[in-house]
Enzyme design. Structure first.
Site, mmCIF file in Angstrom:
data_model
loop_
_atom_site.group_PDB
_atom_site.id
_atom_site.type_symbol
_atom_site.label_atom_id
_atom_site.label_comp_id
_atom_site.label_asym_id
_atom_site.label_seq_id
_atom_site.Cartn_x
_atom_site.Cartn_y
_atom_site.Cartn_z
ATOM 1 N N TYR A 191 -1.096 -5.621 24.076
ATOM 2 C CA TYR A 191 -1.543 -5.494 22.688
ATOM 3 C C TYR A 191 -1.851 -4.010 22.377
ATOM 4 C CZ TYR A 191 -4.462 -5.890 18.559
ATOM 5 O OH TYR A 191 -4.990 -5.711 17.298
ATOM 6 N N ASN A 193 -4.236 -1.988 21.643
ATOM 7 C CA ASN A 193 -5.263 -1.129 22.262
ATOM 8 C C ASN A 193 -5.439 -1.357 23.760
ATOM 9 O OD1 ASN A 193 -6.720 -3.466 22.533
ATOM 10 N ND2 ASN A 193 -8.283 -2.944 21.051
ATOM 11 N N LYS A 194 -4.543 -2.108 24.388
ATOM 12 C CA LYS A 194 -4.710 -2.373 25.827
ATOM 13 C C LYS A 194 -4.221 -1.175 26.667
ATOM 14 C CE LYS A 194 -6.773 -6.339 25.444
ATOM 15 N NZ LYS A 194 -6.261 -7.421 24.696
ATOM 16 N N ASN A 195 -4.526 -1.173 27.958
ATOM 17 C CA ASN A 195 -4.244 -0.002 28.801
ATOM 18 C C ASN A 195 -2.758 0.338 28.872
ATOM 19 O OD1 ASN A 195 -6.958 -0.368 29.249
ATOM 20 N ND2 ASN A 195 -6.855 0.126 31.437
ATOM 21 N N LEU A 196 -1.913 -0.694 28.792
ATOM 22 C CA LEU A 196 -0.472 -0.483 28.643
ATOM 23 C C LEU A 196 -0.112 -1.145 27.327
ATOM 24 C CD1 LEU A 196 2.312 -1.117 31.317
ATOM 25 C CD2 LEU A 196 2.640 -1.578 28.893
#
Ligand SMILES: *Cc1c(COP(=O)(O)O)cnc(C)c1O
Length: 390
Positions: A191, A193-196
């Site tokens: 998604y 804003n996730k880390n990837l």
């Protein structure tokens, strides 16, 4: 709310966003290349992304899907979860964890979490097992891997164990192995804003050969896994139809090229997150030692998706929500993760007693953290937080 508290410190001009994704020329050029190739649907880039990601997390098999919500749903589906089954999961999570069970007619049963790790514990899960329990979804909160081995040991045979690793790409379990490498159904999120980040997207890592074949088919309308090739070689496979009722939850090459570029930058981006978190922890210990931070488990490596803190409410004359407002007035994008699900009417479980979740929910704030931040940004946050709480 008094958001005009006096400050001796300077307020920055730009808003420090909570979890801004980090995109560079690599991602931009990759998208441009995919558009120029004329192939933006599911195809060779998706297969390469899956292979590289499987290697990175140490999984036997991995399939990319359109979201982590879908990944959780499909994982429950291949575990045989259906109408009336109970699925234990934390209340302290994003709604997708519980909703995935409800899509199948199953009932989420909320468990409590530990106050130090913010993750579910074997003892509390054990206390909520019933003859109708068919699955447990464990959330690796903020990027800290929960104690999966200990949880596995208390589960009766036949109860599926699914990991919500939306926060935990790159994280390591207490024994030092990567989240996604243990053979369980492990669900990741890409998604915004996730880390990837691929804007939207997700993946399921799994050990078993049968599970992966069924997952590949289910996320693509129930068609056989190589069905996409028929678009390119129409003569090969014209008459193939769905083997069962599947869903349209597949990944695309447009997302995969972004994912491959982001994956190549995971170490670099993870280092920035670790440096920001280390500076936060360091300054908290010096400036506001009665703030509680998340504690690690064994040799776990924290992916630092979130940096949650618990405020010392007992000595403050402001509420958590007021602290949040004061931080935002100083251009600090702090947030709350999460308003607990058991209090929401949708789940109809307001009577459930979850003392640790309630304790955390009253006083938690997540500080901004992202691969775009600098250690100087972290110092800015800490100086202002210390002033607000003094
Ligand atoms: C983001 C998130 C999800 C859902 O991910 P999507 O890819 O947006 O569907 C699920 N669980 C947790 C804990 C999350 O933070």
């Amino acid at each position: 709310m008094n958001s005009k508290q006096k400050t001796e410190l300077t307020i920055r001009n730009d808003y420090l966003a909570f979890g801004k994704p980090s995109f560079t020329a690599a991602e931009i050029n990759a998208v441009s290349g995919a558009l120029q190739s004329g192939w933006v649907g599911m195809g060779p880039e998706t297969l390469s992304f899956e292979k590289e990601l499987a290697e990175y997390v140490g999984a036997n098999h991995l399939v990319a899907v359109n979201s982590c919500t879908s990944a959780l749903f499909l994982s429950l589906l291949v575990s045989g979860i259906g109408e009336g089954d109970e699925v234990i999961c934390p209340s302290l999570t994003w709604c997708s964890t519980a909703n995935a069970a409800m899509y199948l007619g199953a009932v989420p049963v909320f468990c409590d979490v530990n106050r130090d790790t913010l993750c579910a514990t074997p003892a509390d899960i054990k206390a909520r097992l019933s003859p109708r329990t068919k699955a447990v979804i464990v959330v690796h909160f903020g990027g800290l891997a929960a104690d999966i081995d200990a949880i596995r040991r208390i589960l009766p045979p036949g109860v599926a164990l699914i990991e919500d690793a939306a926060h935990a790409i790159g994280a390591r379990y207490a024994d030092g192995s990567r989240v996604g490498s243990n053979g369980n159904l492990v669900c990741f999120s890409f998604y915004a804003n996730k880390n990837l980040s691929t804007g939207e997207g997700g993946a399921i890592a799994v050990g078993s050969d049968e599970a992966i074949d069924r997952l590949r088919s289910l996320c693509h309308l129930g068609l056989s896994s190589d069905a996409w090739t028929r678009f390119r070689k129409p003569s090969a496979n014209v008459r193939v139809g769905p083997a069962e009722l599947g869903y349209k939850m597949n990944f695309t090459d447009l997302q995969a090229v972004i994912g491959r570029a982001q994956l190549a930058r995971q170490e670099e981006m993870g280092k920035v997150r670790s440096d920001v978190a280390a500076r936060y922890a360091d300054m908290l210990a010096k400036l506001i030692p009665d703030i509680q931070v998340q504690q690690g488990i064994g040799l776990s490596h924290h992916a630092r998706h979130l940096f949650p803190i618990l405020l010392p409410l007992e000595r403050l004359d402001v509420s958590r929500d007021e602290v949040l407002g004061l931080l935002r007035a100083r251009n600090i994008g702090a947030a709350i993760h999460y308003p607990p699900l058991h209090e929401m009417s949708l789940y109809d479980q307001q009577a459930t007693t979850l003392p640790n979740t309630d304790y955390i929910a009253e006083r938690n704030i997540t500080l901004p953290i992202s691969a775009n931040m600098t250690v100087t940004d972290a110092e800015y946050v800490m100086e202002h937080l210390a002033e607000i709480l003094s």
